[in-house]
Design an enzyme around this catalytic site. Structure first.
Site, short mmCIF file in Angstrom:
data_model
loop_
_atom_site.label_atom_id
_atom_site.label_comp_id
_atom_site.label_asym_id
_atom_site.label_seq_id
_atom_site.Cartn_x
_atom_site.Cartn_y
_atom_site.Cartn_z
N GLU A 1 -8.03 6.32 -11.67
CA GLU A 1 -8.46 5.06 -12.26
C GLU A 1 -9.47 5.36 -13.37
O GLU A 1 -10.28 6.27 -13.26
CB GLU A 1 -9.12 4.19 -11.19
CG GLU A 1 -9.63 2.85 -11.71
CD GLU A 1 -10.38 2.04 -10.67
OE1 GLU A 1 -10.36 0.82 -10.76
OE2 GLU A 1 -10.99 2.66 -9.76
N LYS B 1 -4.60 -3.99 -12.21
CA LYS B 1 -5.26 -4.04 -10.90
C LYS B 1 -5.42 -5.49 -10.44
O LYS B 1 -5.94 -6.34 -11.18
CB LYS B 1 -6.62 -3.35 -11.00
CG LYS B 1 -7.39 -3.22 -9.70
CD LYS B 1 -8.67 -2.46 -9.96
CE LYS B 1 -9.49 -2.25 -8.70
NZ LYS B 1 -10.73 -1.48 -8.99
N CYS C 1 -7.24 1.67 -6.73
CA CYS C 1 -8.56 1.71 -6.09
C CYS C 1 -8.79 0.62 -5.02
O CYS C 1 -8.29 0.74 -3.91
CB CYS C 1 -9.64 1.67 -7.17
SG CYS C 1 -11.26 2.27 -6.62
#
Length: 289
Positions: free
Chosen positions: A42, A114, A155
């Protein structure tokens, strides 16, 4: 079909040019070791807590240095290159935490924004508000590659098992979690959550991470991992600095694991009942605690 995959651990700084150079060197290393799928962490392109400084160097997808570099690397090395994410300036003035997947000919297969924003208040005054800078995505993606079906995540998505279950039910046999987990949360939860997502979905899991103390002062946990469907750690990095993990995986092992414990097939619909029992009279047939 056995395939070599790689997770590239980085310690990205505030300069996208230097980060692109570091990424190139590490991806080349992974490809030289035989990896045909390579994943970076990330925020590969920049970790910068100063938002004003970050915005000054942000670019749109078509002009971003990391995107252009990755496209060229994929074509040159003949690999599937998965940029875990990098910050991208959107046309509406907002920022996306966006992952990219490139084919061995350099074409862009897809992107993933995300979904879950890291808005938390931790011990010792550590606090993060990702939603104040980034616009969350709302589409989960599964990608059918020649060697496997890949589920995309980033994440903090790791803490939402329903995302990975949906991908597994859609046929994903490799789950991905490129990350920049904080040291505090990483020490407590990183390995447990990665292995749990692999086990409960009977899938391989590849997680390239950021690791170490960064130029902007944050500290990330590192410990990039490749995990098999039984929860065994096939490869693991240290907690500080750059490292390239390479492992051989056989997607057929997913079918074997899911045959042993077919929880995806055995799942049942149910109704949740919330019973009001707080004020129940123990003398009326109940049991006193």
């Amino acid at each position: 079909m056995v395939v070599k995959v790689a997770a590239v651990q980085m310690r990205s700084g505030v300069d996208p040019v230097r980060n692109a150079e570091d990424m190139s060197r590490l991806v080349r290393d992974a490809a030289a070791r035989g990896a045909t799928y390579v994943q970076t962490p990330e925020m590969t392109g920049m970790l910068q807590r100063d938002r004003k400084a970050a915005r000054e160097v942000l670019r749109g997808e078509t002009d971003d240095l990391i995107v252009a570099t990755a496209r060229g690397l994929a074509a040159e090395l003949g690999i599937f290159l998965h940029i875990g994410s990098t910050a991208i300036a959107r046309d509406d003035g907002k920022i996306a935490n966006r992952g990219f997947l490139f084919a061995p000919v350099g074409t862009q297969i897809c992107t993933y924004d995300k979904i879950h924003m890291f808005d938390v208040d931790l011990d010792n005054g550590e606090s993060w508000r990702e939603s104040s800078a980034y616009e969350p995505g709302n589409v989960s993606r599964v990608v059918d590659l020649p060697f496997a079906k890949l589920g995309l995540a980033i994440c903090y998505d790791l803490r939402f098992p329903q995302l990975f279950r949906a991908q597994a039910m859609a046929g994903a046999n490799i789950l991905t979690v490129p990350a920049s987990f904080t040291k505090q949360t990483g020490e407590a939860h990183w390995e447990i959550l990665l292995r749990a997502r692999a086990i409960e979905n009977g899938a391989f899991l590849i997680a390239a991470a950021q690791g170490g103390v960064h130029e902007d002062g944050r500290e990330t946990y590192g410990n990039s991992m490749i995990v098999d469907p039984w929860g065994k750690i096939l490869a693991r990095a240290g907690d500080d600095g750059e490292e390239v993990l390479v492992a051989e995986i056989d997607p057929d092992a997913v079918g074997a694991a899911r045959k042993k414990i077919p929880n995806l097939k055995n799942a049942r619909e149910f109704v949740l009942e919330d019973i009001a029992g707080r004020d129940a009279d123990p003398g009326a047939g109940g049991v006193a605690a």
